[in-house]
Design an enzyme around this catalytic site. Structure first.
Site, PDB file in Angstrom:
ATOM      1  N   SER A  34     -10.460   0.390   7.120  1.00  0.00           N
ATOM      2  CA  SER A  34      -9.848   0.070   5.628  1.00  0.00           C
ATOM      3  C   SER A  34      -9.210  -1.039   5.537  1.00  0.00           C
ATOM      4  O   SER A  34      -8.811  -1.355   4.048  1.00  0.00           O
ATOM      5  CB  SER A  34      -8.756   1.262   5.488  1.00  0.00           C
ATOM      6  OG  SER A  34      -9.448   2.323   5.394  1.00  0.00           O
TER       7      SER A  34
ATOM      8  N   SER B 196      -9.859   2.281   2.541  1.00  0.00           N
ATOM      9  CA  SER B 196      -8.926   2.805   1.705  1.00  0.00           C
ATOM     10  C   SER B 196      -7.945   1.916   0.944  1.00  0.00           C
ATOM     11  O   SER B 196      -7.355   2.257   0.209  1.00  0.00           O
ATOM     12  CB  SER B 196      -8.403   3.858   2.531  1.00  0.00           C
ATOM     13  OG  SER B 196      -7.440   3.252   3.544  1.00  0.00           O
TER      14      SER B 196
ATOM     15  N   LYS C 125       0.975  -1.176   0.013  1.00  0.00           N
ATOM     16  CA  LYS C 125      -0.035  -0.016   0.087  1.00  0.00           C
ATOM     17  C   LYS C 125       0.968   1.092  -0.073  1.00  0.00           C
ATOM     18  O   LYS C 125       1.976   1.331   0.793  1.00  0.00           O
ATOM     19  CB  LYS C 125      -0.954  -0.217   1.334  1.00  0.00           C
ATOM     20  CG  LYS C 125      -2.051   1.134   1.297  1.00  0.00           C
ATOM     21  CD  LYS C 125      -2.681   0.948   2.493  1.00  0.00           C
ATOM     22  CE  LYS C 125      -4.127   1.967   2.651  1.00  0.00           C
ATOM     23  NZ  LYS C 125      -4.983   1.938   3.757  1.00  0.00           N
TER      24      LYS C 125
HETATM   25  N1  GLN Z   1     -13.500   4.875   5.816  1.00  0.00           N
HETATM   26  C1  GLN Z   1     -12.832   5.188   7.126  1.00  0.00           C
HETATM   27  C2  GLN Z   1     -12.406   6.636   6.875  1.00  0.00           C
HETATM   28  O1  GLN Z   1     -12.780   7.114   5.778  1.00  0.00           O
HETATM   29  C3  GLN Z   1     -11.750   4.643   7.440  1.00  0.00           C
HETATM   30  C4  GLN Z   1     -10.309   4.464   6.664  1.00  0.00           C
HETATM   31  C5  GLN Z   1      -9.402   3.855   7.299  1.00  0.00           C
HETATM   32  O2  GLN Z   1      -9.548   2.918   7.987  1.00  0.00           O
HETATM   33  N2  GLN Z   1      -8.299   4.167   6.835  1.00  0.00           N
HETATM   34  O3  GLN Z   1     -11.875   7.536   7.697  1.00  0.00           O
END
Ligand code: GLN
Length: 493
Positions: free
Chosen positions: A183, A159, A79
């Protein structure tokens, strides 16, 4: 002969050690698969073929000498949030344009020390903010899954959308990911892959671009439970460079696979039965309960009364920490710089041009909730809610529950550029309704595919465990996987 890219990490490991295959040919097979698929899926934002082949050659030498680490010769995707020395590391943001760190994150270093091969960097939501991978500066990732009889492009979740899509489409053997509010688990559920967010403090955060430091945790996305166990063992470590790293030996997670769940107490929280939840998710959940019961687990109803406050509290705590962490992107030290008439003008122009819409929204929310006069009303209050959420879990575990079973997401993968979601950021935030509690409480959570919906799209279940009891999650998730089977998308790209 089966395609090399269809081998799991465990299968490839066996073939590499028995010298049936070579790391270089396995790596080349992945590089070819990426070339063929990436235009359609956009999972990788940078491919590092020379580095990959060089690392694979070194692996082959070690394997030939009978040496080799736990991931020797296994090609992985990383990532874009993890710092990789001299390689593109931008958290998929324009503001980090051209940034190539001179250091390696602890998590990736651990993987390379175990012999893994780097294929390249994976797409993600900008600074890991999002649930659909649409906030990336490099454009959306396309989910390799499509609904039956449809050509509509679906999101892979976010994400870690690039990680999940690359694993599902066999563009890497496994991938690193991070989870601040869901995410790892939400994209895993949307792509039929397995993702585990370990306990806060299990993987070092050193060298991982910070979003919300008290919530961020790294973990793997893999094709099956065994591969996730193998990867987490390598990624996790005790690290003096991260003060929140916990000094506990990393167990052999793979050893817990296949162990009996007889007598294990699985809690079913009533608060996760949310309004408007599709019937199919209800059914999946009931199916998961049946799988575990059949294997000898005891199912108990539990209550986590503060669950409904988790999402609103998360959207105060996470933006607050993000607004502070992202203050460092000022055009002075690294990345993008847009010149201005003086230094303040330069800061403003750089930040205005460098951050995308979602990131700006979070910075503004975070700055607001931390500002004088509002701090007590919002930030302090959210921290108190966080304590209550953590306590809910503690009560349940103290009463003898070993793990909690919930759906991973409230729906299957949705369409790219969904009009309702684009117009309403809060609707997008609801994706994490089942996952954020786990980050708020610092607990481990695993998402495991458990079936397909009516449209033929994968759905996942989540298991939540006690701090540092990832082994319990692997054990129970393996039971679900054995019963539900594994899910691979039909290739159209
Ligand atoms: N979808 C959540 C956010 O937008 C979690 C994102 C994540 O876990 N990095 O903050």
């Amino acid at each position: 002969m089966t395609e090399l890219t269809s081998l799991t990490i465990a299968e490839a490991r066996e073939k590499l050690t028995s010298k049936d295959i070579q790391a270089v040919e396995l790596t080349q097979a992945y590089l070819d698969a990426i070339s063929a698929a990436n235009e359609a899926l956009n999972a990788y934002i940078t491919v590092t073929p020379e580095k990959a082949i060089e690392m694979a050659k070194a692996s082959d030498q070690r394997l030939a000498a009978g040496k080799g680490g736990a991931l020797e010769g296994i090609p992985l995707g990383i990532k874009d949030l993890f710092a990789t020395r001299d390689v593109h590391t931008q958290a998929c943001s324009h503001i980090l344009d051209g940034f190539e760190p001179k250091y390696e994150s602890t998590v990736t270093q651990n993987l390379w020390d175990d012999g893994a091969v780097m294929l390249g960097k994976l797409n993600m939501d900008e600074f890991a903010m999002g649930s659909s991978n649409e906030s990336s500066h490099y454009g959306p990732v396309i989910n390799p899954w499509r609904a039956e009889g449809s050509n509509q492009q679906l999101v892979p979740g976010g994400s870690s959308g690039g990680s999940a899509a690359a694993v599902a489409a066999h563009l890497c053997a496994g991938a690193t990911a991070t989870d601040t509010g869901g995410s790892i688990r939400q994209p895993a559920a949307f792509t039929g892959t397995v993702g585990i967010k370990p306990t806060y403090g299990r993987c070092s955060r050193w060298g991982t671009v910070a979003f919300a430091s008290s919530l961020d945790q790294a973990g793997p996305i893999a094709r099956d439970v065994r591969d996730a166990a193998i990867m987490l063992k390598s990624m996790a470590s005790v690290d003096a460079k991260d003060t929140t790293s916990v000094d506990l030996a990393v167990p052999d997670y793979e050893a817990s696979l296949g162990q009996s769940v007889k007598g294990m107490k699985i809690g079913i929280p009533e608060e996760y039965r949310v309004d408007g939840m599709p019937e199919e998710i209800e059914k999946l959940w009931a199916q998961g309960i049946a799988f575990l019961k059949d294997a000898g687990a005891e199912i108990v109803d539990i209550t986590l009364p503060h669950t409904k406050y988790a999402l609103p509290a998360y959207y105060i705590v996470a933006p607050a920490e993000a607004s502070s962490n992202l203050a460092r992107y000022d055009g002075v030290r690294y990345g993008l710089r847009v010149d201005g008439k003086d230094i303040i003008d330069m800061y403003e122009k750089t930040r205005a041009a460098g951050f995308g819409k979602e990131v700006k929204r979070r910075i503004m929310i975070g700055t607001y909730v931390l500002s004088a006069g509002y701090y007590d009303a919002y930030y302090l209050q959210a921290q108190k809610v966080r304590t209550l959420i953590k306590r809910d879990f503690e009560h349940v575990f103290d009463a003898g529950v070993d793990a909690i079973l919930t759906p991973a997401t409230p729906s299957s993968a949705f369409g790219v550029a969904d009009e309702n979601l684009a117009a309403d950021p809060v609707a997008m935030y609801l994706n994490d309704i089942f996952t954020v509690t786990v980050n708020m409480a610092g607990l481990p959570g695993i998402a495991v595919p458990a079936g397909l919906d009516k449209k033929g799209l994968p759905l996942g279940l989540q298991l939540i465990g006690k701090p540092f009891e990832e082994e319990t999650l692997f054990k129970a998730a393996y039971v679900i996987e054995q019963a539900a089977g594994r899910f691979t998308p039909a290739r159209w790209w």
